[in-house]
Design a protein around this motif. Sequence first.
Motif, short mmCIF file in Angstrom:
data_model
loop_
_atom_site.label_atom_id
_atom_site.label_comp_id
_atom_site.label_asym_id
_atom_site.label_seq_id
_atom_site.Cartn_x
_atom_site.Cartn_y
_atom_site.Cartn_z
N ILE A 1 0.85 -1.19 0.00
CA ILE A 1 0.00 0.00 0.00
C ILE A 1 0.88 1.23 0.00
CG2 ILE A 1 -1.83 1.26 1.16
CD1 ILE A 1 -2.75 -1.32 2.43
N ASN A 2 0.67 2.12 -0.91
CA ASN A 2 1.42 3.37 -0.96
C ASN A 2 0.71 4.41 -0.10
OD1 ASN A 2 3.20 2.06 -2.70
ND2 ASN A 2 2.08 2.71 -4.51
N ASP A 3 0.24 5.49 -0.70
CA ASP A 3 -0.45 6.51 0.07
C ASP A 3 -1.81 6.02 0.57
OD1 ASP A 3 0.57 9.38 -1.99
OD2 ASP A 3 1.68 8.06 -0.63
N ALA B 1 -6.80 14.65 4.53
CA ALA B 1 -5.46 14.34 5.01
C ALA B 1 -4.93 13.13 4.26
CB ALA B 1 -5.46 14.07 6.50
N GLN B 2 -3.61 13.09 4.14
CA GLN B 2 -2.97 12.02 3.40
C GLN B 2 -1.69 11.62 4.12
OE1 GLN B 2 -1.82 13.22 -0.62
NE2 GLN B 2 -2.88 11.43 -1.42
N ILE B 3 -1.34 10.32 4.02
CA ILE B 3 -0.12 9.85 4.67
C ILE B 3 0.56 8.85 3.74
CG2 ILE B 3 -1.39 8.06 5.97
CD1 ILE B 3 0.66 8.55 8.26
N THR B 4 1.86 8.99 3.59
CA THR B 4 2.62 8.06 2.75
C THR B 4 2.97 6.81 3.54
OG1 THR B 4 4.80 8.91 3.36
CG2 THR B 4 3.62 10.07 1.59
N SER B 5 3.51 5.83 2.85
CA SER B 5 3.91 4.59 3.52
C SER B 5 5.05 4.85 4.50
CB SER B 5 4.33 3.54 2.49
OG SER B 5 5.39 4.05 1.69
N CYS C 1 -12.37 6.85 2.72
CA CYS C 1 -10.98 6.41 2.81
C CYS C 1 -10.48 6.06 1.41
CB CYS C 1 -10.90 5.18 3.70
SG CYS C 1 -9.27 4.42 3.81
N ASN C 2 -9.25 6.41 1.15
CA ASN C 2 -8.62 6.08 -0.12
C ASN C 2 -7.28 5.39 0.15
OD1 ASN C 2 -6.31 7.32 -2.15
ND2 ASN C 2 -8.15 6.66 -3.23
N ALA C 3 -7.00 4.36 -0.62
CA ALA C 3 -5.72 3.67 -0.50
C ALA C 3 -5.19 3.35 -1.89
CB ALA C 3 -5.89 2.39 0.30
N VAL C 4 -3.93 3.63 -2.10
CA VAL C 4 -3.28 3.33 -3.37
C VAL C 4 -2.55 2.00 -3.20
CG1 VAL C 4 -1.65 4.14 -5.11
CG2 VAL C 4 -3.03 5.79 -3.82
N ILE C 5 -3.06 0.98 -3.87
CA ILE C 5 -2.66 -0.40 -3.57
C ILE C 5 -2.10 -1.11 -4.79
CG2 ILE C 5 -3.54 -2.65 -2.84
CD1 ILE C 5 -5.61 -1.17 -1.14
N ARG C 6 -1.06 -1.88 -4.54
CA ARG C 6 -0.57 -2.83 -5.53
C ARG C 6 -1.03 -4.21 -5.07
NH1 ARG C 6 5.67 -1.04 -6.99
NH2 ARG C 6 5.21 1.15 -7.47
N THR C 7 -1.70 -4.93 -5.95
CA THR C 7 -2.24 -6.23 -5.58
C THR C 7 -1.25 -7.33 -5.91
OG1 THR C 7 -3.27 -6.60 -7.72
CG2 THR C 7 -4.56 -5.38 -6.08
N LEU C 8 -1.48 -8.49 -5.33
CA LEU C 8 -0.65 -9.66 -5.63
C LEU C 8 -0.80 -10.08 -7.08
CD1 LEU C 8 -1.24 -11.75 -2.40
CD2 LEU C 8 0.88 -10.62 -3.08
N ARG C 9 -1.97 -9.80 -7.64
CA ARG C 9 -2.22 -10.17 -9.04
C ARG C 9 -1.38 -9.32 -9.98
NH1 ARG C 9 -8.18 -10.22 -12.02
NH2 ARG C 9 -7.45 -10.91 -14.06
N ASP C 10 -1.15 -8.05 -9.64
CA ASP C 10 -0.41 -7.15 -10.51
C ASP C 10 0.44 -6.21 -9.66
OD1 ASP C 10 -1.28 -5.10 -13.42
OD2 ASP C 10 0.63 -5.68 -12.53
N ASP D 1 -6.20 3.00 -7.27
CA ASP D 1 -6.93 3.66 -6.19
C ASP D 1 -8.12 2.81 -5.76
OD1 ASP D 1 -6.30 6.91 -7.47
OD2 ASP D 1 -5.77 6.17 -5.49
N TYR D 2 -8.20 2.57 -4.46
CA TYR D 2 -9.35 1.88 -3.89
C TYR D 2 -10.04 2.84 -2.91
CZ TYR D 2 -7.82 -2.54 -5.85
OH TYR D 2 -7.47 -3.54 -6.71
#
Length: 122
Positions: free
Chosen positions: A31-33, A49-53, A95-104, A110-111
């Motif tokens: 998960i990034n931001d 508000a936003q927070i990085t990894s 809530c927003n999360a920038v995610i890299r999945t196991l599939r890709d 953005d989720y």
Amino acid sequence: QVQVVESGGGLVQAGGSLRLSCAASGRIFSINDMGWYRQAPGKQRELVAQITSGGSTNYADSVKGRFTISRDNAKNTVYLQMNSLKPEDTAVYYCNAVIRTLRDPYYSTDYWGQGTQVTVSS
């Protein structure tokens, strides 16, 4: 495959506090931001508000000094502590999360959560 679920909204009097939580689950590589947005009736969605990894934070001017964002990377969870709430903070919070999945794992997506209502009475 991935879910983002918020909790913690509700009704509070002006000057009060609320804590929002948001947990991401599923086939997550990283998960990034992570962040919180809000949308009041008749208005556009705005960043709160936003927070990085790595823990760097960014706040809207309207909430600086009153709201605090934090995250627990081990739990894939982000929090928003809201103090000194004002009626103008009334909105649906997303809530927003920038995610890299196991599939890709080489592509970020953005989720968004379903939103939680925060109502501040005067």
